[in-house]
Design a protein around this motif. Structure first.
Motif, PDB file in Angstrom:
ATOM      1  N   VAL A 201      23.496 -21.918  -0.850  1.00  0.00           N
ATOM      2  CA  VAL A 201      24.231 -22.873  -1.569  1.00  0.00           C
ATOM      3  C   VAL A 201      23.388 -23.110  -2.645  1.00  0.00           C
ATOM      4  CG1 VAL A 201      25.493 -24.745  -2.979  1.00  0.00           C
ATOM      5  CG2 VAL A 201      26.738 -22.726  -1.059  1.00  0.00           C
ATOM      6  N   ALA A 202      22.739 -24.249  -1.316  1.00  0.00           N
ATOM      7  CA  ALA A 202      21.086 -24.519  -2.180  1.00  0.00           C
ATOM      8  C   ALA A 202      20.511 -23.662  -2.788  1.00  0.00           C
ATOM      9  CB  ALA A 202      20.782 -25.792  -1.016  1.00  0.00           C
ATOM     10  N   GLY A 203      20.277 -22.653  -2.493  1.00  0.00           N
ATOM     11  CA  GLY A 203      19.111 -21.707  -3.111  1.00  0.00           C
ATOM     12  C   GLY A 203      19.744 -20.821  -4.355  1.00  0.00           C
ATOM     13  N   LEU A 204      21.394 -21.497  -4.205  1.00  0.00           N
ATOM     14  CA  LEU A 204      21.509 -20.236  -5.811  1.00  0.00           C
ATOM     15  C   LEU A 204      20.433 -22.153  -6.613  1.00  0.00           C
ATOM     16  CD1 LEU A 204      23.446 -18.565  -7.451  1.00  0.00           C
ATOM     17  CD2 LEU A 204      25.362 -19.751  -6.582  1.00  0.00           C
ATOM     18  N   LEU A 205      21.376 -22.809  -6.468  1.00  0.00           N
ATOM     19  CA  LEU A 205      21.486 -24.239  -7.498  1.00  0.00           C
ATOM     20  C   LEU A 205      20.391 -24.510  -7.027  1.00  0.00           C
ATOM     21  CD1 LEU A 205      22.019 -26.675  -8.437  1.00  0.00           C
ATOM     22  CD2 LEU A 205      21.897 -27.665  -6.844  1.00  0.00           C
ATOM     23  N   GLY A 244      14.075 -28.433  -8.378  1.00  0.00           N
ATOM     24  CA  GLY A 244      14.753 -26.705  -7.897  1.00  0.00           C
ATOM     25  C   GLY A 244      13.756 -26.721  -6.864  1.00  0.00           C
ATOM     26  N   VAL A 245      12.247 -26.811  -6.881  1.00  0.00           N
ATOM     27  CA  VAL A 245      11.506 -26.801  -5.668  1.00  0.00           C
ATOM     28  C   VAL A 245      11.760 -27.520  -4.806  1.00  0.00           C
ATOM     29  CG1 VAL A 245       8.575 -26.841  -4.632  1.00  0.00           C
ATOM     30  CG2 VAL A 245      10.053 -25.620  -6.958  1.00  0.00           C
ATOM     31  N   ALA A 246      12.312 -28.892  -4.714  1.00  0.00           N
ATOM     32  CA  ALA A 246      12.389 -29.452  -3.587  1.00  0.00           C
ATOM     33  C   ALA A 246      13.542 -29.105  -3.065  1.00  0.00           C
ATOM     34  CB  ALA A 246      12.706 -31.072  -4.253  1.00  0.00           C
ATOM     35  N   ILE A 247      14.754 -28.651  -3.205  1.00  0.00           N
ATOM     36  CA  ILE A 247      16.286 -28.024  -3.176  1.00  0.00           C
ATOM     37  C   ILE A 247      15.756 -27.300  -2.219  1.00  0.00           C
ATOM     38  CG2 ILE A 247      17.897 -26.841  -3.653  1.00  0.00           C
ATOM     39  CD1 ILE A 247      18.204 -29.093  -5.744  1.00  0.00           C
ATOM     40  N   LEU A 248      15.123 -25.931  -2.856  1.00  0.00           N
ATOM     41  CA  LEU A 248      14.383 -24.820  -2.607  1.00  0.00           C
ATOM     42  C   LEU A 248      14.024 -25.127  -1.157  1.00  0.00           C
ATOM     43  CD1 LEU A 248      14.022 -21.391  -2.290  1.00  0.00           C
ATOM     44  CD2 LEU A 248      12.180 -22.156  -3.695  1.00  0.00           C
ATOM     45  N   GLN A 249      12.935 -25.941  -1.013  1.00  0.00           N
ATOM     46  CA  GLN A 249      11.620 -26.396   0.498  1.00  0.00           C
ATOM     47  C   GLN A 249      12.781 -27.062   1.664  1.00  0.00           C
ATOM     48  OE1 GLN A 249       8.702 -29.027  -1.459  1.00  0.00           O
ATOM     49  NE2 GLN A 249       7.311 -26.990  -1.746  1.00  0.00           N
ATOM     50  N   ALA A 250      13.934 -28.012   0.974  1.00  0.00           N
ATOM     51  CA  ALA A 250      14.493 -28.207   1.862  1.00  0.00           C
ATOM     52  C   ALA A 250      15.356 -26.875   2.783  1.00  0.00           C
ATOM     53  CB  ALA A 250      15.344 -29.509   1.356  1.00  0.00           C
ATOM     54  N   ALA A 251      15.365 -26.061   2.166  1.00  0.00           N
ATOM     55  CA  ALA A 251      16.874 -25.087   2.293  1.00  0.00           C
ATOM     56  C   ALA A 251      15.857 -23.885   3.290  1.00  0.00           C
ATOM     57  CB  ALA A 251      17.669 -24.185   1.069  1.00  0.00           C
ATOM     58  N   LEU A 252      14.728 -23.717   2.642  1.00  0.00           N
ATOM     59  CA  LEU A 252      13.542 -23.257   3.963  1.00  0.00           C
ATOM     60  C   LEU A 252      13.253 -23.282   4.534  1.00  0.00           C
ATOM     61  CD1 LEU A 252      11.194 -21.371   1.506  1.00  0.00           C
ATOM     62  CD2 LEU A 252      13.092 -20.107   2.114  1.00  0.00           C
ATOM     63  N   ALA A 253      13.502 -24.360   4.673  1.00  0.00           N
ATOM     64  CA  ALA A 253      13.177 -25.539   6.347  1.00  0.00           C
ATOM     65  C   ALA A 253      14.277 -25.477   7.138  1.00  0.00           C
ATOM     66  CB  ALA A 253      12.479 -27.061   5.859  1.00  0.00           C
ATOM     67  N   ASP A 255      15.185 -22.706   8.181  1.00  0.00           N
ATOM     68  CA  ASP A 255      15.406 -21.230   8.644  1.00  0.00           C
ATOM     69  C   ASP A 255      16.236 -20.145   8.763  1.00  0.00           C
ATOM     70  OD1 ASP A 255      13.534 -18.894   9.534  1.00  0.00           O
ATOM     71  OD2 ASP A 255      14.000 -20.148  12.093  1.00  0.00           O
ATOM     72  N   ARG A 256      17.445 -20.706   7.697  1.00  0.00           N
ATOM     73  CA  ARG A 256      18.610 -19.410   7.836  1.00  0.00           C
ATOM     74  C   ARG A 256      18.542 -18.941   5.977  1.00  0.00           C
ATOM     75  NH1 ARG A 256      23.607 -23.537   8.265  1.00  0.00           N
ATOM     76  NH2 ARG A 256      24.079 -21.298   7.322  1.00  0.00           N
ATOM     77  N   LEU A 257      17.159 -17.694   6.019  1.00  0.00           N
ATOM     78  CA  LEU A 257      16.867 -16.806   4.849  1.00  0.00           C
ATOM     79  C   LEU A 257      18.338 -16.307   4.573  1.00  0.00           C
ATOM     80  CD1 LEU A 257      14.883 -16.789   2.577  1.00  0.00           C
ATOM     81  CD2 LEU A 257      13.937 -14.860   3.677  1.00  0.00           C
ATOM     82  N   GLY A 258      18.232 -16.704   2.667  1.00  0.00           N
ATOM     83  CA  GLY A 258      19.184 -15.905   2.751  1.00  0.00           C
ATOM     84  C   GLY A 258      18.894 -15.087   1.182  1.00  0.00           C
ATOM     85  N   GLU A 259      19.326 -13.939   0.186  1.00  0.00           N
ATOM     86  CA  GLU A 259      19.069 -13.566  -0.941  1.00  0.00           C
ATOM     87  C   GLU A 259      19.409 -14.690  -1.932  1.00  0.00           C
ATOM     88  OE1 GLU A 259      21.204 -10.727  -4.305  1.00  0.00           O
ATOM     89  OE2 GLU A 259      22.285 -11.334  -2.374  1.00  0.00           O
ATOM     90  N   PHE A 260      19.475 -15.723  -2.153  1.00  0.00           N
ATOM     91  CA  PHE A 260      19.099 -16.835  -3.139  1.00  0.00           C
ATOM     92  C   PHE A 260      18.242 -17.047  -3.207  1.00  0.00           C
ATOM     93  CE2 PHE A 260      24.160 -15.589  -3.945  1.00  0.00           C
ATOM     94  CZ  PHE A 260      23.752 -14.687  -5.233  1.00  0.00           C
ATOM     95  N   GLN A 261      18.285 -17.686  -1.834  1.00  0.00           N
ATOM     96  CA  GLN A 261      16.516 -18.487  -1.361  1.00  0.00           C
ATOM     97  C   GLN A 261      15.295 -18.097  -1.947  1.00  0.00           C
ATOM     98  OE1 GLN A 261      16.791 -21.063   2.814  1.00  0.00           O
ATOM     99  NE2 GLN A 261      19.090 -19.739   2.788  1.00  0.00           N
ATOM    100  N   ALA A 262      15.275 -16.317  -1.459  1.00  0.00           N
ATOM    101  CA  ALA A 262      14.363 -15.637  -1.570  1.00  0.00           C
ATOM    102  C   ALA A 262      13.318 -15.375  -2.945  1.00  0.00           C
ATOM    103  CB  ALA A 262      14.597 -14.115  -1.266  1.00  0.00           C
ATOM    104  N   GLN A 263      15.742 -15.093  -3.573  1.00  0.00           N
ATOM    105  CA  GLN A 263      15.023 -15.200  -5.764  1.00  0.00           C
ATOM    106  C   GLN A 263      14.534 -15.985  -5.787  1.00  0.00           C
ATOM    107  OE1 GLN A 263      18.229 -13.237  -7.885  1.00  0.00           O
ATOM    108  NE2 GLN A 263      19.428 -12.898  -5.783  1.00  0.00           N
ATOM    109  N   ALA A 264      15.352 -17.534  -5.338  1.00  0.00           N
ATOM    110  CA  ALA A 264      14.414 -18.902  -6.010  1.00  0.00           C
ATOM    111  C   ALA A 264      12.816 -19.106  -5.989  1.00  0.00           C
ATOM    112  CB  ALA A 264      14.995 -20.090  -5.649  1.00  0.00           C
ATOM    113  N   ALA A 265      12.723 -18.804  -4.940  1.00  0.00           N
ATOM    114  CA  ALA A 265      11.459 -18.210  -4.093  1.00  0.00           C
ATOM    115  C   ALA A 265      10.787 -17.529  -4.960  1.00  0.00           C
ATOM    116  CB  ALA A 265      10.594 -18.049  -2.557  1.00  0.00           C
ATOM    117  N   VAL A 266      11.053 -17.054  -5.656  1.00  0.00           N
ATOM    118  CA  VAL A 266       9.756 -15.974  -6.723  1.00  0.00           C
ATOM    119  C   VAL A 266       9.777 -16.634  -7.922  1.00  0.00           C
ATOM    120  CG1 VAL A 266      10.259 -13.697  -7.682  1.00  0.00           C
ATOM    121  CG2 VAL A 266      10.321 -13.377  -5.788  1.00  0.00           C
ATOM    122  N   ALA A 267      10.561 -17.106  -7.970  1.00  0.00           N
ATOM    123  CA  ALA A 267      10.853 -18.403  -9.322  1.00  0.00           C
ATOM    124  C   ALA A 267      10.123 -19.401  -9.201  1.00  0.00           C
ATOM    125  CB  ALA A 267      12.538 -18.446  -9.436  1.00  0.00           C
TER     126      ALA A 267
END
Length: 381
Positions: A201-205, A244-253, A255-267
């Motif tokens: 959810v955080a990754g999509l946001l 967006g970067v702050a939310i993504l970093q918290a989600a990646l930390a 360690d439950r990687l999902g599709e939307f987190q990976a897409q957000a990392a590219v963005a």
């Protein structure tokens, strides 16, 4: 009258009625009557607990309608007694409403429409305008969706992935009519993130915020598309990027990687580059490798091929593109771009023209046609 407050409370009130046993269509009718009553009463007598007031009034309206129905006895067997007035329960009813609107028995288009209507609080007219269809058509679509989910009870957890897919579909519709669906999708995803602690959810946001940060630079004043490499990065929304970067970093930390987190990392990598030339394409290819592992999607493989072309050269990109089926949208446009980068201008011009013919939107078709014309002018003796 605070219309924003009413709109924000509506999903939760509707969810309470559904949880108590009201079918979806009857619950929505009762909530609409309660909203009309609020518009009449609140200016003179504002309630201390607006949500509790709406729940009480809506439930009374539902009971009245139920008791007057010809099937009163059968339906009242499953209706609770009216609860005493008081503060609204803090139960996570809105989350249940998300799952209901994304029920697997609904088509994607119906799920999106019902989500915008029930959770987003948009009118049928607004949703119809956003999707460029007649209001009557959208009303029928929403009515069918309501009938489909009426009587659905949740005896097991809903599918978060389905909810996220519906919200992502809403976001990708962008802007049309008087409703900015991208902004509406961000609002709804924020609401979902507040209700459920889930890294995807955080990754999509994060993904939505990072993409929407470039919104103002994607088109020219006359509506022409502006490729990412040519966008004015000084006009990107740095506040949205930072969030967006702050939310993504918290989600990646977590360690439950999902599709939307990976897409957000590219963005995020695109947002981090001050110029197009400074883009870290090698790391972007690595994230696309993760996405291929997670989804094995042909669209992901297409985007990876373009990234490989930037990181390792256009010939390498074309080799990666060879594994992508011809039927994948925008594959021909990607091939045209990589052939141009490789110096094969006649092939690139032909492919740009072919891609324009296949394009589903007028702005994209215009952009690709101009690319073909530019190369043909260069090739002309």
């Amino acid at each position: 009258m605070d219309e924003v407050l009413l709109r924000s409370l509506t999903p939760g009130v509707l969810a309470v009625l559904v949880r108590r046993g009201a079918d979806f269509a009857a619950a929505e009718d009762a909530v609409q009557e309660a909203l009309i009553e609020a518009v009449r009463v609140w200016p003179a007598e504002p309630p201390r607990d607006p949500k509790g007031w709406l729940v009480t009034v809506a439930w009374r309206r539902f009971l009245d309608a139920t008791r007057s129905d010809t099937a009163r006895r059968r339906r009242e067997d499953r209706v609770e007694e009216e609860p005493p007035p008081g503060p609204a329960a803090a139960a996570d009813d809105t989350l249940q409403l998300y799952f209901l609107c994304a029920h697997p028995s609904l088509t994607p288009s119906s799920a999106v429409a019902l989500t915008l209507r029930a959770v987003g609080g948009l009118t049928t007219r607004q949703i119809a305008q956003a999707y460029l269809v007649p209001e009557a058509t959208m009303a029928q679509r929403i009515s069918r969706a309501k009938r489909t989910v009426s009587g659905v009870r949740f005896d097991r957890p809903g599918d978060v992935a389905t909810v996220l897919r519906v919200l992502y579909l809403v976001f990708n519709e962008g802007y049309s009519g008087d409703v900015d669906l991208a902004a509406e999708a961000i609002r709804l995803t924020r609401q979902l993130a507040a209700a459920i602690d889930h890294p995807e959810v955080a990754g999509l946001l994060a993904l939505m915020l990072l993409h929407h940060a470039r919104h103002a630079t994607r088109t020219t004043p006359d509506g022409a598309l502006v490729p990412l490499a040519e966008q004015d990065r000084g006009r990107w929304d740095t506040v949205a990027i930072t969030e967006g970067v702050a939310i993504l970093q918290a989600a990646l930390a977590r360690d439950r990687l999902g599709e939307f987190q990976a897409q957000a990392a590219v963005a995020a990598l695109h947002a981090d580059a001050l110029t197009a030339e400074e883009t870290d394409w090698v790391q972007i290819v690595e994230w696309y490798d993760e996405l291929v592992r997670l989804t094995d999607s042909p669209v992901v493989r297409l985007n990876r091929a373009v990234a490989v072309g930037e990181a390792d050269g256009p010939r390498a990109g074309l080799a990666a593109l060879a594994a992508v089926p011809d039927s994948v949208p925008r594959r021909t446009a990607a091939a045209a771009y990589l052939h141009e980068r490789a110096g094969d201008l006649p092939t690139a011009a032909r492919l740009y023209a072919e891609a324009a013919h296949r394009s589903p939107t007028i702005p994209e078709r215009t952009h690709l046609t101009r690319q073909a014309a530019r190369l043909n002018a260069h090739l002309r003796p």
